[in-house]
Write an enzyme that holds these catalytic residues in place. Structure first.
Site, PDB file in Angstrom:
ATOM      1  N   GLU A   1       9.693   1.792  10.925  1.00 41.16           N
ATOM      2  CA  GLU A   1      10.685   2.848  10.748  1.00 41.16           C
ATOM      3  C   GLU A   1       9.940   4.171  10.819  1.00 41.16           C
ATOM      4  OE1 GLU A   1      13.769   2.509  10.859  1.00 41.16           O
ATOM      5  OE2 GLU A   1      13.907   0.356  10.550  1.00 41.16           O
TER       6      GLU A   1
ATOM      7  N   CYS B   1      13.205  11.704   6.845  1.00 34.33           N
ATOM      8  CA  CYS B   1      13.243  11.204   8.222  1.00 34.33           C
ATOM      9  C   CYS B   1      14.619  11.450   8.827  1.00 34.33           C
ATOM     10  CB  CYS B   1      12.891   9.731   8.250  1.00 34.33           C
ATOM     11  SG  CYS B   1      13.823   8.796   7.056  1.00 34.33           S
TER      12      CYS B   1
ATOM     13  N   GLU C   1       9.464  16.353  15.976  1.00 39.04           N
ATOM     14  CA  GLU C   1       9.729  16.332  14.537  1.00 39.04           C
ATOM     15  C   GLU C   1       8.846  17.378  13.836  1.00 39.04           C
ATOM     16  OE1 GLU C   1       8.444  12.912  12.170  1.00 39.04           O
ATOM     17  OE2 GLU C   1      10.482  12.801  11.356  1.00 39.04           O
TER      18      GLU C   1
ATOM     19  N   LYS D   1       0.849  -1.193   0.000  1.00 42.96           N
ATOM     20  CA  LYS D   1       0.000   0.000   0.000  1.00 42.96           C
ATOM     21  C   LYS D   1       0.880   1.236   0.000  1.00 42.96           C
ATOM     22  CE  LYS D   1      -1.635   2.968   2.715  1.00 42.96           C
ATOM     23  NZ  LYS D   1      -1.684   4.107   1.805  1.00 42.96           N
TER      24      LYS D   1
END
Ligand code: NAP
Length: 498
Positions: free
Chosen positions: A253, A287, A388, A178
């Protein structure tokens, strides 16, 4: 432009080797200019179930194909990726926004991964070991898990998919993938390439659609035995808790709050180059992006001055124009999140040296652009130093010593990437030992992972698994221990040893 690069106005799912429509679709928007590029399916549970049924059947036969032959498909896919690199890079820039130079780099990662994992077809090493009893043979070997689910984010639409799907395929699994709804075009192109490379029907199935629909059904599906997920911390935690309930293997992750440390003995020109590239490349939407700079107080002012000079030079705009070095933010929600953090930073008392605003001149009309931003005099506990932001924003934290720098670097809930600029060999060795992240760079920025090394992080970045590298095979295989007794009698381990 879009029509000349892409062969269709409507993408379709790829299930059991057939290109099939779903009940509904939505638009894929170019973040650089707001134009609709293509329609993408919004699939539902029925589509996932069809894909899983096909995958279950296909996997039984695929697992029996010798691994070197399975690898042949990846060699061909690598070759096709190479031939189509430029076109794929342009499509990637259109759907994701990253500048062409970076898009080419991302496609190259897919090419590298194809050849690397194809090589694994002739390795997939296990161990043979001495048995503790006479006339007995023992070994360990990798076995495929079965049907595996892959859920990927929008910021690396092809690289991350190859980190996951290529090891899964070479190891003899069938895959349900997906992709992110925002960036489905490279997924469609990669599926076309694997089809052309000769992958049997049903070994790879691509089901487009929302995470809350397709992704959620995959996570709950009893016949999908592994979920390999890359994305946000919040989504990852929810997926992990459901997988835990089912005892389903899950590889996560997730986010980062990566820092570059600049010591008083650093080559400052090099450090500035590394910071600019790692913090503002992909508009900070990596990331591994550097979103903190930890600087020794003796070189703080010099570093700030040099950074401001380089920030001024950055050209921002549509990534297809090679003059631009920084592209757009993926969507309005991403832009609003960054704006919100600018407000938080101001309220926390950080000192805004550059940027901090949305770019809305005529040339940026209908796109989502944010000015490269530099906050200084941040303390380690501020939210802009801890959370973040996923945008082109640096929080600069001054420190008094090497030891304090390490402490600040490690004082966040994430542990993906870190970097240190220093010319002191003792500090180099101490830093690579003490920085608590899955990836450590010395005299380079926080980005630039190579595919044959493990990719992933400590603490809140993941759950101990790794993408890419040979370590990725551990996610998609089970270890099997095999004992073959050729003594002709029943020998009992731990009992018949005297
Ligand atoms: P996200 O919102 O978590 O989405 C990631 C993927 O999960 C998308 O395909 C999404 O589908 C799907 N998803 C959403 N809700 C789901 C659910 N309930 N069940 C199953 N799947 C679901 O993350 P993102 O905003 O796309 O990506 C940015 C994040 O990824 C950042 O935090 C970044 O640090 C992280 N990231 C980490 C790495 C790494 O290797 N550590 C690499 C790249 C990015 P839809 O979006 O289509 O709905």
């Amino acid at each position: 432009m879009a029509q000349s690069l892409i062969e269709t106005e409507k993408l379709t799912n790829f299930i059991n080797g057939e290109w099939v429509e779903a009940a509904d679709t939505t638009e894929v928007i170019n973040p650089a200019n707001g134009e609709t590029i293509v329609q993408v399916p919004l699939s539902d549970e029925r589509d996932v179930n069809r894909a899983v049924d096909a995958a279950k059947q296909a996997q039984k036969e695929w697992a029996l194909v010798p691994a070197p032959q399975r690898a042949e498909v990846l060699f061909k896919a690598g070759q096709l990726l190479k031939e189509r690199k430029e076109r794929l890079a342009r499509l990637l820039t259109m759907e994701n926004g990253k500048v062409l130079e970076e898009a080419r780099g991302e496609v190259q990662e897919g090419i590298d991964m194809a050849f690397y994992m194809a090589g694994e077809g002739r390795r997939l090493f296990g161990h043979t070991t001495p048995a503790e009893l006479p006339n007995k043979f023992s070994m360990s070997q990798r076995a495929p898990v079965g049907v595996v689910g892959i859920i990927t984010p929008w910021n690396f639409p092809i690289a991350i998919a190859t980190w996951k799907s290529f090891p899964a395929i070479v190891a003899g699994n069938a895959v349900i993938w997906k992709p992110a709804t925002e960036t489905p075009i490279l997924a469609y192109e990669l599926a076309k390439i694997l089809e052309e490379a000769g992958l049997p029907n049903g070994v790879l199935n691509v089901v487009f659609g929302k995470g809350s629909a397709v992704g959620d059904v995959m996570v709950h599906h009893g016949d999908i035995r592994v979920i390999s997920f890359t994305g946000s911390n919040e989504t990852g935690r929810n997926i992990a808790s459901e997988c835990g309930r089912q005892l389903k293997k899950v590889s996560l992750e997730m986010g980062g709050k990566n820092a570059i440390t600049v010591m008083d003995d650093a080559d400052l020109d090099l450090a500035v180059e590394g910071i600019i590239w790692s913090a503002y490349g992909t508009s900070g939407q990596r990331c591994t992006a550097a979103s903190r700079v930890i600087v020794h107080e003796d070189v703080k002012q010099q570093l700030e001055e040099r950074l401001l000079v380089e920030i001024e030079k950055l050209t921002i705009g549509d990534g297809l124009d090679e003059a631009n070095k920084v592209g757009p933010i993926i969507n309005k929600a991403g832009l609003e999140k960054i704006q919100n953090y600018i407000q938080i930073g101001r309220e926390e008392g950080a000192n805004l040296l550059a940027g901090g605003y949305v770019l809305d001149d005529e040339q940026y009309a209908n796109g989502h652009y944010f000015a490269p931003t530099l906050f200084t005099d941040c303390t380690p506990d501020m939210r802009i130093s801890q959370e973040e932001i996923f945008g082109p924003v640096i929080s600069l934290v001054p420190v008094k010593s090497f030891e304090e720098a390490i402490q600040v670097n490690n004082g966040v809930s994430f542990g993906l990437s870190s970097s240190i600029f220093t010319t002191d060999a003792n500090r180099v060795f101490k830093a690579q030992r003490d920085l608590d992240t899955g990836i450590v760079y010395v005299n380079a920025g926080t980005t630039g992972a190579e595919i044959h090394l493990p990719f992933g992080g400590t603490k809140g970045t993941g759950n101990g698994h790794r993408d890419s590298g040979v370590q990725a095979l551990d996610v998609f295989t089970e270890w099997k221990a095999v004992y073959i007794d050729y003594s002709g009698k029943l020998q009992r381990a731990q009992i018949d040893t005297e």
